[in-house]
Scaffold this active site. Sequence first.
Site, PDB file in Angstrom:
ATOM      1  N   GLY A  22       6.126  11.194  -3.015  1.00  0.00           N
ATOM      2  CA  GLY A  22       5.701  10.872  -4.455  1.00  0.00           C
ATOM      3  C   GLY A  22       5.239   9.534  -4.792  1.00  0.00           C
ATOM      4  O   GLY A  22       4.565   8.883  -4.166  1.00  0.00           O
ATOM      5  N   ALA A  74      -5.792   1.298   6.998  1.00  0.00           N
ATOM      6  CA  ALA A  74      -4.710   0.416   7.514  1.00  0.00           C
ATOM      7  C   ALA A  74      -4.934  -1.059   6.900  1.00  0.00           C
ATOM      8  O   ALA A  74      -4.388  -1.924   7.025  1.00  0.00           O
ATOM      9  CB  ALA A  74      -4.865   0.219   9.100  1.00  0.00           C
ATOM     10  N   TYR A  86      -7.628  14.863  -7.774  1.00  0.00           N
ATOM     11  CA  TYR A  86      -6.851  14.419  -6.706  1.00  0.00           C
ATOM     12  C   TYR A  86      -5.799  15.557  -6.296  1.00  0.00           C
ATOM     13  O   TYR A  86      -5.630  15.864  -5.281  1.00  0.00           O
ATOM     14  CB  TYR A  86      -6.192  13.229  -7.305  1.00  0.00           C
ATOM     15  CG  TYR A  86      -5.060  12.352  -6.297  1.00  0.00           C
ATOM     16  CD1 TYR A  86      -5.555  11.858  -5.019  1.00  0.00           C
ATOM     17  CD2 TYR A  86      -3.600  12.832  -6.378  1.00  0.00           C
ATOM     18  CE1 TYR A  86      -4.747  11.301  -4.234  1.00  0.00           C
ATOM     19  CE2 TYR A  86      -2.994  11.954  -5.233  1.00  0.00           C
ATOM     20  CZ  TYR A  86      -3.422  11.478  -4.419  1.00  0.00           C
ATOM     21  OH  TYR A  86      -2.362  10.994  -3.370  1.00  0.00           O
ATOM     22  N   VAL A 124       4.329   5.907  -4.815  1.00  0.00           N
ATOM     23  CA  VAL A 124       4.570   4.689  -3.980  1.00  0.00           C
ATOM     24  C   VAL A 124       3.709   3.636  -4.511  1.00  0.00           C
ATOM     25  O   VAL A 124       2.620   3.519  -5.016  1.00  0.00           O
ATOM     26  CB  VAL A 124       3.914   4.880  -2.417  1.00  0.00           C
ATOM     27  CG1 VAL A 124       4.446   3.643  -1.568  1.00  0.00           C
ATOM     28  CG2 VAL A 124       4.425   6.329  -2.076  1.00  0.00           C
ATOM     29  N   ARG A 167     -12.626  -2.283   4.813  1.00  0.00           N
ATOM     30  CA  ARG A 167     -12.646  -3.879   4.555  1.00  0.00           C
ATOM     31  C   ARG A 167     -12.175  -4.599   5.865  1.00  0.00           C
ATOM     32  O   ARG A 167     -10.938  -4.886   6.118  1.00  0.00           O
ATOM     33  CB  ARG A 167     -11.614  -4.089   3.455  1.00  0.00           C
ATOM     34  CG  ARG A 167     -12.150  -4.016   2.132  1.00  0.00           C
ATOM     35  CD  ARG A 167     -11.141  -3.775   0.985  1.00  0.00           C
ATOM     36  NE  ARG A 167     -10.179  -2.912   1.123  1.00  0.00           N
ATOM     37  CZ  ARG A 167      -9.083  -2.792   0.063  1.00  0.00           C
ATOM     38  NH1 ARG A 167      -9.052  -3.744  -0.840  1.00  0.00           N
ATOM     39  NH2 ARG A 167      -8.306  -1.785   0.281  1.00  0.00           N
TER      40      ARG A 167
HETATM   41  N1  LIG Z   1       0.509   5.470  -3.574  1.00  0.00           N
HETATM   42  C1  LIG Z   1       1.076   6.594  -4.071  1.00  0.00           C
HETATM   43  O1  LIG Z   1       1.792   7.017  -4.888  1.00  0.00           O
HETATM   44  C2  LIG Z   1       0.620   7.598  -3.195  1.00  0.00           C
HETATM   45  C3  LIG Z   1       1.524   8.905  -3.021  1.00  0.00           C
HETATM   46  C4  LIG Z   1       1.352   9.964  -2.057  1.00  0.00           C
HETATM   47  C5  LIG Z   1       0.362  10.108  -1.357  1.00  0.00           C
HETATM   48  N2  LIG Z   1      -0.237   8.891  -1.226  1.00  0.00           N
HETATM   49  C6  LIG Z   1      -1.576   8.749  -0.281  1.00  0.00           C
HETATM   50  O2  LIG Z   1      -1.144   7.818   0.663  1.00  0.00           O
HETATM   51  C7  LIG Z   1      -2.416   7.289   1.284  1.00  0.00           C
HETATM   52  C8  LIG Z   1      -2.542   5.820   1.356  1.00  0.00           C
HETATM   53  O3  LIG Z   1      -2.530   5.378   0.031  1.00  0.00           O
HETATM   54  P1  LIG Z   1      -1.973   4.150  -0.573  1.00  0.00           P
HETATM   55  O4  LIG Z   1      -0.939   4.266  -1.551  1.00  0.00           O
HETATM   56  O5  LIG Z   1      -1.475   3.317   0.449  1.00  0.00           O
HETATM   57  O6  LIG Z   1      -3.239   3.370  -1.306  1.00  0.00           O
HETATM   58  P2  LIG Z   1      -3.873   1.952  -1.120  1.00  0.00           P
HETATM   59  O7  LIG Z   1      -3.003   0.867  -1.098  1.00  0.00           O
HETATM   60  O8  LIG Z   1      -4.891   2.094  -2.158  1.00  0.00           O
HETATM   61  O9  LIG Z   1      -4.386   2.121   0.402  1.00  0.00           O
HETATM   62  C9  LIG Z   1      -5.546   2.988   0.573  1.00  0.00           C
HETATM   63  C10 LIG Z   1      -6.261   2.863   2.077  1.00  0.00           C
HETATM   64  O10 LIG Z   1      -7.247   3.845   2.134  1.00  0.00           O
HETATM   65  C11 LIG Z   1      -8.411   3.218   2.636  1.00  0.00           C
HETATM   66  N3  LIG Z   1      -9.596   3.947   2.429  1.00  0.00           N
HETATM   67  C12 LIG Z   1     -10.078   4.475   0.931  1.00  0.00           C
HETATM   68  N4  LIG Z   1     -11.133   5.127   1.249  1.00  0.00           N
HETATM   69  C13 LIG Z   1     -11.609   4.995   2.257  1.00  0.00           C
HETATM   70  C14 LIG Z   1     -12.550   5.337   3.018  1.00  0.00           C
HETATM   71  N5  LIG Z   1     -13.823   6.173   2.405  1.00  0.00           N
HETATM   72  N6  LIG Z   1     -12.914   4.979   4.392  1.00  0.00           N
HETATM   73  C15 LIG Z   1     -11.817   4.330   5.060  1.00  0.00           C
HETATM   74  N7  LIG Z   1     -10.723   3.972   4.510  1.00  0.00           N
HETATM   75  C16 LIG Z   1     -10.731   4.248   3.122  1.00  0.00           C
HETATM   76  C17 LIG Z   1      -8.395   1.859   1.752  1.00  0.00           C
HETATM   77  O11 LIG Z   1      -9.222   0.883   2.779  1.00  0.00           O
HETATM   78  P3  LIG Z   1     -10.519   0.260   2.331  1.00  0.00           P
HETATM   79  O12 LIG Z   1     -10.543   0.193   0.951  1.00  0.00           O
HETATM   80  O13 LIG Z   1     -10.622  -1.081   3.010  1.00  0.00           O
HETATM   81  O14 LIG Z   1     -11.565   1.014   3.228  1.00  0.00           O
HETATM   82  C18 LIG Z   1      -6.959   1.399   2.064  1.00  0.00           C
HETATM   83  O15 LIG Z   1      -6.486   0.781   3.313  1.00  0.00           O
HETATM   84  C19 LIG Z   1      -3.639   8.212   0.478  1.00  0.00           C
HETATM   85  O16 LIG Z   1      -3.932   9.302   1.273  1.00  0.00           O
HETATM   86  C20 LIG Z   1      -3.011   8.678  -0.753  1.00  0.00           C
HETATM   87  O17 LIG Z   1      -3.407   9.732  -1.222  1.00  0.00           O
HETATM   88  C21 LIG Z   1      -0.316   7.659  -2.149  1.00  0.00           C
END
Ligand SMILES: NC(=O)c1ccc[n+]([C@@H]2O[C@H](COP(=O)([O-])OP(=O)(O)OC[C@H]3O[C@@H](n4cnc5c(N)ncnc54)[C@H](OP(=O)(O)O)[C@@H]3O)[C@@H](O)[C@H]2O)c1
Length: 247
Positions: A189, A18, A158, A191, A43
């Site tokens: 896709g 979050a 991934y 984001v 964080r």
């Molecule tokens: N961005 C894209 O293109 C995309 C596309 C499809 C799916 N997704 C999926 O969407 C989800 C969210 O990604 P996002 O795009 O929002 O990325 P983001 O902006 O980098 O956010 C990722 C979040 O995951 C948390 N996180 C990572 N490792 C963690 C851990 N070990 N424990 C707890 N929290 C953790 C981070 O928090 P902290 O670092 O503070 O722990 C952060 O809040 C992911 O599962 C990703 O695979 C993303």
Amino acid sequence: MSESAILTKGAVALVTGASAGIGRAVARALSTRGVRVICAARRIERLRALVGELEAPALAFEFDIADGEAADELLSRLPEDWRAIDILINNAGHDLGGRRAFHKQAGEDMAATIQTNVTGLMRTTLAILPGMRERGRGHIVNMGSSSGLEWTANHSVYVASKFAVHGFTNSLRQELQGSGVRLTEILPGLVRTEFAAARWRGDEERAEKFYDKFDAALSPEDVADAVMYTLETPAHVSICDLVLRPA
Ligand SMILES: NC(=O)c1ccc[n+]([C@@H]2O[C@H](COP(=O)([O-])OP(=O)(O)OC[C@H]3O[C@@H](n4cnc5c(N)ncnc54)[C@H](OP(=O)(O)O)[C@@H]3O)[C@@H](O)[C@H]2O)c1
């Protein structure tokens, strides 16, 4: 549409990841509906800032989903009146050191990706699901990816993690038939979030250049809207998979 069974004022939601991107947008959207949100990530300062701006009562919860013990102790670390979780958004994830040929991948990055995206998601579910089953009420949303449906080169770790999420989600859904607990997978896709910067350990310039190469990208709010749609459906409707792509 009849009233949603789960998206009610005072319901409790746990959102992992979050502190940024999609998870933060989902936490905000839930809070506008009066849901009490447990905002979880590593964080904590970011989580506190988020909680400060939310409309409904919320908790900042420091939680590393890759830490097995922390996942096992999740419920016992929450205040008692926050333990009956109605909605679990399994969103935390990363692609640390990704977008490179597999033979150039660092072993520890590979392990961290699987440990977070797959094992962490499953262990969090394992901590929350028994209570949902006992209460006969709950909705779990797993954040998959279009990378869980199709593969591309230089993305193997991934892709493997998101194929695992897809398989796990579909298999578990069959077990949940008749339990009162629904399970949805959202498969976006591209984001535009901090995801690419996290992949390259905070190299924001590289991340911006990466996103700029694409004609279009979804916003975190687009994905949050889709999550809310799945939660809003009446109890007899199960949205299984929802694939979202930039148009
Ligand atoms: N961005 C894209 O293109 C995309 C596309 C499809 C799916 N997704 C999926 O969407 C989800 C969210 O990604 P996002 O795009 O929002 O990325 P983001 O902006 O980098 O956010 C990722 C979040 O995951 C948390 N996180 C990572 N490792 C963690 C851990 N070990 N424990 C707890 N929290 C953790 C981070 O928090 P902290 O670092 O503070 O722990 C952060 O809040 C992911 O599962 C990703 O695979 C993303």
